[in-house]
Enzyme design. Structure first.
Site, mmCIF file in Angstrom:
data_model
loop_
_atom_site.group_PDB
_atom_site.id
_atom_site.type_symbol
_atom_site.label_atom_id
_atom_site.label_comp_id
_atom_site.label_asym_id
_atom_site.label_seq_id
_atom_site.Cartn_x
_atom_site.Cartn_y
_atom_site.Cartn_z
ATOM 1 N N ARG A 36 0.811 -1.220 0.000
ATOM 2 C CA ARG A 36 0.000 0.000 0.000
ATOM 3 C C ARG A 36 0.845 1.270 0.000
ATOM 4 N NH1 ARG A 36 -5.421 -0.237 1.075
ATOM 5 N NH2 ARG A 36 -6.234 -2.302 0.777
ATOM 6 N N ARG A 40 -3.104 6.344 0.086
ATOM 7 C CA ARG A 40 -3.625 7.599 0.615
ATOM 8 C C ARG A 40 -2.676 8.375 1.512
ATOM 9 N NH1 ARG A 40 -8.719 4.987 3.106
ATOM 10 N NH2 ARG A 40 -7.124 3.436 3.413
ATOM 11 N N ARG A 49 -6.040 11.941 -7.531
ATOM 12 C CA ARG A 49 -7.273 11.162 -7.436
ATOM 13 C C ARG A 49 -8.520 12.030 -7.254
ATOM 14 N NH1 ARG A 49 -8.487 6.598 -4.966
ATOM 15 N NH2 ARG A 49 -10.532 7.464 -5.341
ATOM 16 N N ASP A 85 -6.494 -2.716 -7.563
ATOM 17 C CA ASP A 85 -7.099 -3.272 -6.355
ATOM 18 C C ASP A 85 -7.413 -4.735 -6.616
ATOM 19 O OD1 ASP A 85 -8.256 -2.399 -3.593
ATOM 20 O OD2 ASP A 85 -9.691 -3.797 -4.441
ATOM 21 N N TYR A 160 -15.054 -11.351 0.047
ATOM 22 C CA TYR A 160 -15.782 -10.147 -0.386
ATOM 23 C C TYR A 160 -17.047 -10.519 -1.164
ATOM 24 C CZ TYR A 160 -12.128 -7.032 1.248
ATOM 25 O OH TYR A 160 -11.271 -6.332 2.052
#
Ligand code: CP3
Length: 353
Positions: A36, A40, A49, A85, A160
């Site tokens: 990661r 962010r 973004r 992702d 998921y």
């Protein structure tokens, strides 16, 4: 690309510290990258973004290239990880899902019955043409810095799909695993094929290594993992074995599963911070490199404490034939980017051979 295209003569990254460590060869310094890293925590990431949905950004080669390069430029990490992702291949074959900010992947209609499997058709390279294009652009820009491709492992993707979103207990997923074992096996087998096809696209376009994220596998008991999950992950690793690129296997809370994960076929196995790396390597077994395993929360402590904990990781890894320094899980969103840059420098300085 074929196996030959990944030979030193063809791939300018072939002799990088990262790929050497994955192959358990001597290294000039311990290579470091962060799961990661392209996320962010970087202001330049948030800027590009702005106003663009997560999944939309994954389909734009210009944005993917820029975001993938950002942490390489800023932190001087030893490898780039392709910005995407784990649910991108599922979206690409038409599964109704989205990534909700602050939540994660959310599936419109959860998968619970045999009829639901029909919504999982095979993935064709044309479904993800933007990946081929972006990887091509990236390898051109990266030169001697290797690019890591990745995918979600069948169990984590299944969680998921079956839960319909993030889950603490994975109760519907486990209900299917225990209560409908044939349906479960078929679901994981389809996901293995989709995952393998997605990794192949990335390697054929030029990725130098691949990582399979089985983030939630730690929710399983070893016996259940071996019987109901390992065969599907092993199928993925087998499908990409012929390219000769290192295959990395990672999950969180997998201390009790490391032996089984080591048998699934990867060349490098990642561990989180709950197991010291020497013990992790012992559990994983010979013939594999290890990746990890600084607690990502440590980066919120003062510099001296970060360095003390990083040293502990390096000490535990001393003498292991292949160590890729990483966090034990992804970079946390509020991490100070400068703390990451300093950590890269520190690991490099402390391990110069
Ligand atoms: O590592 C990298 O820098 C490459 C990018 C990457 C993303 N997701 C981008 C992303 C990678 C490797 C992933 C993998 C991923 N996605 C995993 C496995 C790794 C892990 O952390 O265990 C999992 C479980 C997912 C599913 C997922 N997608 C989650 C849990 C989230 C976070 C939800 C949130 O906002 O808290 C996402 C969304 C996501 N994937 C973001 C990014 C940068 C945030 C989206 C945004 O900025 O709006």
């Amino acid at each position: 690309m074929t196996a030959d295209d990944h030979s030193p003569a063809q791939n300018p990254a072939a002799d990088s510290a990262f790929l050497r460590a994955c192959r358990r060869e001597p290294v000039p310094h311990t290579p470091v990258w962060f799961m990661r890293q392209a996320g962010r925590s970087l202001p330049e990431y948030r800027r590009v973004r702005e106003g663009i949905g997560m999944l939309d950004s994954c389909m734009r080669p210009d944005l993917v290239t820029e975001i993938t390069l950002q942490p390489v430029r800023r932190h001087r990490v030893d490898a780039a990880i392709y910005f995407s992702d784990i649910v991108v291949p599922l979206k690409a074959i038409g599964v109704d899902l989205d990534i909700k900010p602050g939540v994660g992947p959310v599936v419109g209609r959860p998968f619970r019955t045999r009829e639901d499997l029909e919504r999982l058709r095979p993935l064709e390279p044309d479904d993800v043409a933007y990946v081929t294009e972006a990887v091509g652009m990236l390898t051109g820009e990266l030169g001697a810095t290797p690019l890591i491709g990745f995918a979600g492992a069948p169990f984590t993707l299944a969680s998921y799909l079956v839960e319909g979103g993030p889950s603490r207990n994975h109760e519907h997923t486990k209900a299917m695993m225990y209560g409908a074992p044939e349906l479960w096996a078929d679901l994981l087998d389809r996901l293995a094929d989709i995952t393998a096809a997605f990794l192949k696209v990335q390697v054929e376009a030029g990725a130098s290594a691949v990582q399979l994220f089985d983030s939630w596998a730690g929710a399983l008991a070893p016996e259940d993992y071996r019987r109901s999950v390992l065969p599907a992950s092993a199928k993925v690793f087998g499908a990409v074995a012929g390219y000769g690129v290192p295959r990395i296997h990672f999950g969180v809370g997998t201390g009790e599963l490391l032996g089984a994960m080591g048998e699934a076929g990867a060349d490098v196995v990642g561990a989180d911070w709950r197991v010291p790396l020497d013990e992790a390597a012992r559990r994983i077994g010979p013939g594999r490199a290890v990746q990890g395993n600084l607690d990502p929360a440590v980066l919120f402590a003062p510099r001296e404490a970060v360095e003390a904990q990083a040293l502990r990781v390096l000490e535990a890894a001393r003498g292991l034939p292949g160590h890729v320094f990483n966090l034990g899980h992804g970079v946390l969103p509020d991490t100070d980017p400068d703390a990451l840059t300093r950590l890269v420098e520190f690991v490099h300085e402390r391990t110069v051979r």
